[in-house]
Design a protein around this motif. Sequence first.
Motif, PDB file in Angstrom:
ATOM      1  N   LEU A 131       0.827  -1.214   0.000  1.00  0.00           N
ATOM      2  CA  LEU A 131       0.000   0.000   0.000  1.00  0.00           C
ATOM      3  C   LEU A 131       0.859   1.261   0.000  1.00  0.00           C
ATOM      4  CD1 LEU A 131      -2.757  -1.163   2.480  1.00  0.00           C
ATOM      5  CD2 LEU A 131      -3.106  -0.565   0.077  1.00  0.00           C
ATOM      6  N   LEU A 132       1.958   1.235   0.753  1.00  0.00           N
ATOM      7  CA  LEU A 132       2.846   2.401   0.781  1.00  0.00           C
ATOM      8  C   LEU A 132       3.531   2.607  -0.564  1.00  0.00           C
ATOM      9  CD1 LEU A 132       4.360   2.111   4.359  1.00  0.00           C
ATOM     10  CD2 LEU A 132       2.723   3.821   3.521  1.00  0.00           C
ATOM     11  N   ALA A 133       3.832   1.525  -1.259  1.00  0.00           N
ATOM     12  CA  ALA A 133       4.416   1.647  -2.598  1.00  0.00           C
ATOM     13  C   ALA A 133       3.421   2.316  -3.539  1.00  0.00           C
ATOM     14  CB  ALA A 133       4.829   0.276  -3.124  1.00  0.00           C
ATOM     15  N   GLU A 134       2.156   1.927  -3.431  1.00  0.00           N
ATOM     16  CA  GLU A 134       1.106   2.547  -4.258  1.00  0.00           C
ATOM     17  C   GLU A 134       0.941   4.020  -3.928  1.00  0.00           C
ATOM     18  OE1 GLU A 134      -2.717   0.669  -4.155  1.00  0.00           O
ATOM     19  OE2 GLU A 134      -1.931  -1.259  -4.786  1.00  0.00           O
ATOM     20  N   ALA A 135       1.084   4.379  -2.649  1.00  0.00           N
ATOM     21  CA  ALA A 135       0.890   5.765  -2.214  1.00  0.00           C
ATOM     22  C   ALA A 135       2.029   6.671  -2.666  1.00  0.00           C
ATOM     23  CB  ALA A 135       0.741   5.822  -0.695  1.00  0.00           C
ATOM     24  N   ALA A 146      13.029  -2.076  -2.253  1.00  0.00           N
ATOM     25  CA  ALA A 146      13.815  -3.187  -2.812  1.00  0.00           C
ATOM     26  C   ALA A 146      13.317  -4.530  -2.285  1.00  0.00           C
ATOM     27  CB  ALA A 146      15.292  -2.996  -2.476  1.00  0.00           C
ATOM     28  N   LEU A 147      13.072  -4.602  -0.978  1.00  0.00           N
ATOM     29  CA  LEU A 147      12.574  -5.846  -0.395  1.00  0.00           C
ATOM     30  C   LEU A 147      11.185  -6.182  -0.935  1.00  0.00           C
ATOM     31  CD1 LEU A 147      13.117  -8.144   1.663  1.00  0.00           C
ATOM     32  CD2 LEU A 147      11.867  -6.758   3.325  1.00  0.00           C
ATOM     33  N   LEU A 148      10.354  -5.162  -1.087  1.00  0.00           N
ATOM     34  CA  LEU A 148       9.005  -5.372  -1.591  1.00  0.00           C
ATOM     35  C   LEU A 148       9.026  -5.968  -2.989  1.00  0.00           C
ATOM     36  CD1 LEU A 148       5.938  -5.163  -1.380  1.00  0.00           C
ATOM     37  CD2 LEU A 148       6.129  -2.798  -2.190  1.00  0.00           C
ATOM     38  N   THR A 149       9.923  -5.547  -3.824  1.00  0.00           N
ATOM     39  CA  THR A 149      10.010  -6.082  -5.191  1.00  0.00           C
ATOM     40  C   THR A 149      10.157  -7.603  -5.155  1.00  0.00           C
ATOM     41  OG1 THR A 149      10.943  -4.035  -6.056  1.00  0.00           O
ATOM     42  CG2 THR A 149      11.347  -6.035  -7.333  1.00  0.00           C
ATOM     43  N   ASP A 150      11.072  -8.103  -4.331  1.00  0.00           N
ATOM     44  CA  ASP A 150      11.292  -9.550  -4.236  1.00  0.00           C
ATOM     45  C   ASP A 150      10.131 -10.247  -3.534  1.00  0.00           C
ATOM     46  OD1 ASP A 150      13.735  -9.252  -5.511  1.00  0.00           O
ATOM     47  OD2 ASP A 150      14.847  -9.070  -3.641  1.00  0.00           O
TER      48      ASP A 150
END
Length: 146
Positions: free
Chosen positions: A42-46, A102-106
């Motif tokens: 959600l934070l990535a989307e925000a 970076a961690l979210l991508t994986d």
Amino acid sequence: MSATDGRLGFVIKRAEQALIARKSAALREFGLTVPQYAALLLLAEAGDTGMSAAQLARESLVTPQTMATVLTNLETKALIERGPSPLHQKVVVNRLTAAGAALLTDADDAALRVERHLSAAFTEPELAAFTSLLERAVAALTATRS
């Protein structure tokens, strides 16, 4: 006959628990829980706007207390940063750090593999129908009070 036979809610709950168990196992290698992963997503989307803890709790379907714990753990791991909102000085906004992104991508790749595995159990028409039926169930349950 079991008390749970024919109970749609029970079947839905079993499916949800099976999905969460598979996602939990997939995310474990990244040191994330499913609620932590959801918050990062959600934070990535925000983006740079970020989100308050209350917004994250609502969007993640967890209690504010659970989200407070999730955010504390993510901040301790340096995956998020917290700061004042530019719109309201009393609101704290959470944003993804570069390490969190970076961690979210994986982690997202791992979570998507779980979802693709589930989707593969259905033909394309079945998956479309299943999705439509689930959306109808959500609409029916949110439109009624009983």
